[in-house]
Design a protein around this motif. Sequence first.
Motif, PDB file in Angstrom:
ATOM      1  N   THR A   1      -9.879 -35.480  59.882  1.00  0.00           N
ATOM      2  CA  THR A   1     -11.005 -34.411  60.655  1.00  0.00           C
ATOM      3  C   THR A   1     -10.172 -33.208  60.937  1.00  0.00           C
ATOM      4  O   THR A   1      -8.932 -33.185  60.894  1.00  0.00           O
ATOM      5  N   ASP A   2     -11.075 -32.004  61.027  1.00  0.00           N
ATOM      6  CA  ASP A   2     -10.582 -30.860  61.548  1.00  0.00           C
ATOM      7  C   ASP A   2      -9.807 -30.869  62.912  1.00  0.00           C
ATOM      8  O   ASP A   2      -9.240 -29.925  63.268  1.00  0.00           O
ATOM      9  N   ASN A   3     -10.223 -31.769  63.655  1.00  0.00           N
ATOM     10  CA  ASN A   3      -9.891 -31.842  65.126  1.00  0.00           C
ATOM     11  C   ASN A   3      -9.105 -33.482  65.408  1.00  0.00           C
ATOM     12  O   ASN A   3      -9.885 -33.967  65.898  1.00  0.00           O
ATOM     13  N   PRO A   4      -7.930 -33.594  64.632  1.00  0.00           N
ATOM     14  CA  PRO A   4      -7.734 -34.855  64.567  1.00  0.00           C
ATOM     15  C   PRO A   4      -7.119 -35.479  65.999  1.00  0.00           C
ATOM     16  O   PRO A   4      -7.244 -36.784  65.957  1.00  0.00           O
ATOM     17  N   VAL A   5      -6.854 -34.910  66.891  1.00  0.00           N
ATOM     18  CA  VAL A   5      -6.336 -35.272  68.197  1.00  0.00           C
ATOM     19  C   VAL A   5      -7.700 -36.101  68.706  1.00  0.00           C
ATOM     20  O   VAL A   5      -7.685 -37.265  69.290  1.00  0.00           O
ATOM     21  N   HIS A   6      -8.773 -35.406  68.866  1.00  0.00           N
ATOM     22  CA  HIS A   6      -9.885 -35.792  69.481  1.00  0.00           C
ATOM     23  C   HIS A   6     -10.990 -36.592  68.647  1.00  0.00           C
ATOM     24  O   HIS A   6     -11.866 -37.138  69.305  1.00  0.00           O
ATOM     25  N   GLU A   7     -10.771 -36.668  67.167  1.00  0.00           N
ATOM     26  CA  GLU A   7     -11.704 -37.120  66.567  1.00  0.00           C
ATOM     27  C   GLU A   7     -11.310 -38.074  65.391  1.00  0.00           C
ATOM     28  O   GLU A   7     -12.018 -38.450  64.712  1.00  0.00           O
ATOM     29  N   GLY A   8     -10.102 -38.482  65.703  1.00  0.00           N
ATOM     30  CA  GLY A   8      -9.518 -39.527  64.860  1.00  0.00           C
ATOM     31  C   GLY A   8      -8.388 -39.077  64.372  1.00  0.00           C
ATOM     32  O   GLY A   8      -8.092 -38.206  63.113  1.00  0.00           O
ATOM     33  N   ASP A   9      -7.172 -39.282  64.751  1.00  0.00           N
ATOM     34  CA  ASP A   9      -5.655 -38.709  64.551  1.00  0.00           C
ATOM     35  C   ASP A   9      -5.068 -39.503  63.417  1.00  0.00           C
ATOM     36  O   ASP A   9      -4.161 -40.428  63.559  1.00  0.00           O
ATOM     37  N   LEU A  10      -5.357 -39.068  62.170  1.00  0.00           N
ATOM     38  CA  LEU A  10      -4.996 -39.886  61.087  1.00  0.00           C
ATOM     39  C   LEU A  10      -4.867 -38.897  59.873  1.00  0.00           C
ATOM     40  O   LEU A  10      -5.822 -37.944  59.721  1.00  0.00           O
ATOM     41  N   GLY A  11      -4.009 -38.923  59.115  1.00  0.00           N
ATOM     42  CA  GLY A  11      -3.738 -38.127  57.806  1.00  0.00           C
ATOM     43  C   GLY A  11      -3.294 -39.137  56.706  1.00  0.00           C
ATOM     44  O   GLY A  11      -2.364 -40.024  57.059  1.00  0.00           O
ATOM     45  N   LEU A  12      -3.480 -38.899  55.423  1.00  0.00           N
ATOM     46  CA  LEU A  12      -2.801 -39.469  54.486  1.00  0.00           C
ATOM     47  C   LEU A  12      -2.136 -38.433  53.420  1.00  0.00           C
ATOM     48  O   LEU A  12      -2.424 -37.274  53.317  1.00  0.00           O
ATOM     49  N   LEU A  13      -0.882 -38.794  52.990  1.00  0.00           N
ATOM     50  CA  LEU A  13      -0.291 -38.120  52.081  1.00  0.00           C
ATOM     51  C   LEU A  13      -0.132 -38.693  50.671  1.00  0.00           C
ATOM     52  O   LEU A  13       0.132 -39.735  50.437  1.00  0.00           O
ATOM     53  N   LYS A  14      -0.541 -37.859  49.493  1.00  0.00           N
ATOM     54  CA  LYS A  14      -0.650 -38.403  48.391  1.00  0.00           C
ATOM     55  C   LYS A  14       0.724 -38.200  47.731  1.00  0.00           C
ATOM     56  O   LYS A  14       1.369 -36.836  47.712  1.00  0.00           O
ATOM     57  N   LEU A  15       1.542 -39.042  47.457  1.00  0.00           N
ATOM     58  CA  LEU A  15       2.852 -39.014  46.680  1.00  0.00           C
ATOM     59  C   LEU A  15       2.827 -38.620  45.267  1.00  0.00           C
ATOM     60  O   LEU A  15       1.836 -38.896  44.548  1.00  0.00           O
ATOM     61  N   LYS A  16       3.600 -37.984  44.684  1.00  0.00           N
ATOM     62  CA  LYS A  16       3.874 -37.488  43.369  1.00  0.00           C
ATOM     63  C   LYS A  16       4.300 -38.681  42.402  1.00  0.00           C
ATOM     64  O   LYS A  16       3.888 -38.244  41.086  1.00  0.00           O
TER      65      LYS A  16
ATOM     66  N   LYS B   1      -1.841 -31.724  59.746  1.00  0.00           N
ATOM     67  CA  LYS B   1      -2.698 -30.658  60.361  1.00  0.00           C
ATOM     68  C   LYS B   1      -1.765 -29.499  60.776  1.00  0.00           C
ATOM     69  O   LYS B   1      -2.146 -28.255  61.040  1.00  0.00           O
ATOM     70  N   ASN B   2      -0.493 -29.954  61.159  1.00  0.00           N
ATOM     71  CA  ASN B   2       0.549 -28.765  61.585  1.00  0.00           C
ATOM     72  C   ASN B   2       1.219 -28.375  60.348  1.00  0.00           C
ATOM     73  O   ASN B   2       2.505 -28.528  60.024  1.00  0.00           O
ATOM     74  N   ASN B   3       0.410 -27.584  59.504  1.00  0.00           N
ATOM     75  CA  ASN B   3       1.126 -26.773  58.476  1.00  0.00           C
ATOM     76  C   ASN B   3       0.804 -25.383  58.711  1.00  0.00           C
ATOM     77  O   ASN B   3      -0.133 -24.908  59.865  1.00  0.00           O
ATOM     78  N   PRO B   4       1.161 -24.425  57.936  1.00  0.00           N
ATOM     79  CA  PRO B   4       1.102 -22.980  58.416  1.00  0.00           C
ATOM     80  C   PRO B   4      -0.079 -22.351  58.629  1.00  0.00           C
ATOM     81  O   PRO B   4      -0.221 -21.527  59.378  1.00  0.00           O
TER      82      PRO B   4
END
Length: 482
Positions: free
Chosen positions: A111-126, A72-75
């Motif tokens: 989620t749009d509010n990761p810290v409070h609703e599930g702090d998880l992100g996935l990265l799709k690799l090329k 979520k920490n993107n521009p």
Amino acid sequence: MRKVLLTATVALTAVITSVTPALAIRGGVEAPQPYPFSGSLQRPDSPREDGHTCGVTLVAPTWAVTAGHCTKNNPSGATVGRPKNWTVRLGTTDAGSGGEVIAVERFITHTDNPVHEGDLGLLKLKKPAKTKPVALPSARPAEGTQVRILGWGMTCHQRLPECYPKKLREADTVIQPAAACEGMYANRELCIGALDGSVAATNMDSGGPGLVRDGDRWVMAGIVSGGQGDNTPVMYTDMHYFKSWIDDVVTGKINPPDTPVPNLEGAASLAGVCSASVVKTSATKSSDHALLLTNGHCTPERPAPGQTLRDVPLAVPVTIGDRQGYLQAKANTTHLVHATMTGTDTALYRLDQTYAQLHAKGVKIFKLADRSARPGERVDVISSGNGDRFSCTVEAVVPHLREEGYTQDNAYRHGCKASHGGSGSPIVLRDGVTVVGVHSSTNDSGEQCTANNPCEVAADGTVTVHQGARYGSSTQSLAHER
């Protein structure tokens, strides 16, 4: 307040909160060998030479998991998107070399509010990684379970090169009772580390794994999310709780659309503190060193009331974004050409690169208008600090705007919802190129003429307060600077 364990980058968004760094994997040692499935998320806007921002762990041949506040920490603060020049480096103990480097094609935040609703992100690799993914747990690990934690977190309290470790660190600790991590979501998080914080993850360890043994293999029990300070264990996102969501994304059952991104082309950041823009005047030549526009209150030492600073040698890092807000170019200031908070809250810096050099890098260059904006005129505020482009109307031109002993003349009250991170953002006419001002302040609490509570002073001396009103400073007086 809960603190996420990620150092702020140029793309600081509202979800990221500040944190005082501590020792990297406190109580840990340098890892004697790499973990093939584990690695580093690397970005060009990282403050580190090696590019490290967060930990990552391979969970499928083309998917890696990290903390949601890292994606979520993107521009623009997008939840789902296609980043520019993000990579993962897997299977090495050195964040700056070795292992396998793979470009990131897409990120998906839970989620749009990761810290409070599930702090998880996935990265799709090329492309698929050569190594075997880590196993996910079949059950939530019990309290008291032994855990190994990994990371390249900071080794001292300053954001300096010597505080960024090159070698991966590891430590063995345990899963604590939920009560040991104040503010933890007990159903979907784990409390990991020593009770006194002497063994724990720290700043820039976000997204790194907490591993448990299952026979002869490692299983990833959780990933670093955040904590309450140096003297407590750290909260980890529970991988078992989110295993179904991970499986659904990896298999394509869940495939959310990309988040719409505003046009942020040309939005610049001054040392990650204030927004800014590269501007030219009617006297500009392509061979001239470029000028950077921001607020006078964004200078390291604010000008006193009635004071104007001129031609002060000053080196400050600058980043300039592309249309999506991702890094287009880096520069440094060489001089503070002009800065004042009297009459107008504006500052101009000279950069170490010419207009021609920045143009060759694709940087958008704005032009300073030789007039002020008019009431009712439509404008945009383009903000790197807010990660957004706001469209609104100039509601009024205020004869005098007074705040904390300073007075600006012919200031704008505008309807654009820029926040404090938007200080120094250019106020641009509808042609998308012409700058008539910079966003400067907001009346936060309805106080009269105090800090962060500017008041309007009419020609007859009448004082008016508009709580919540946003204000900008005219740049007309700067239109012929060189």
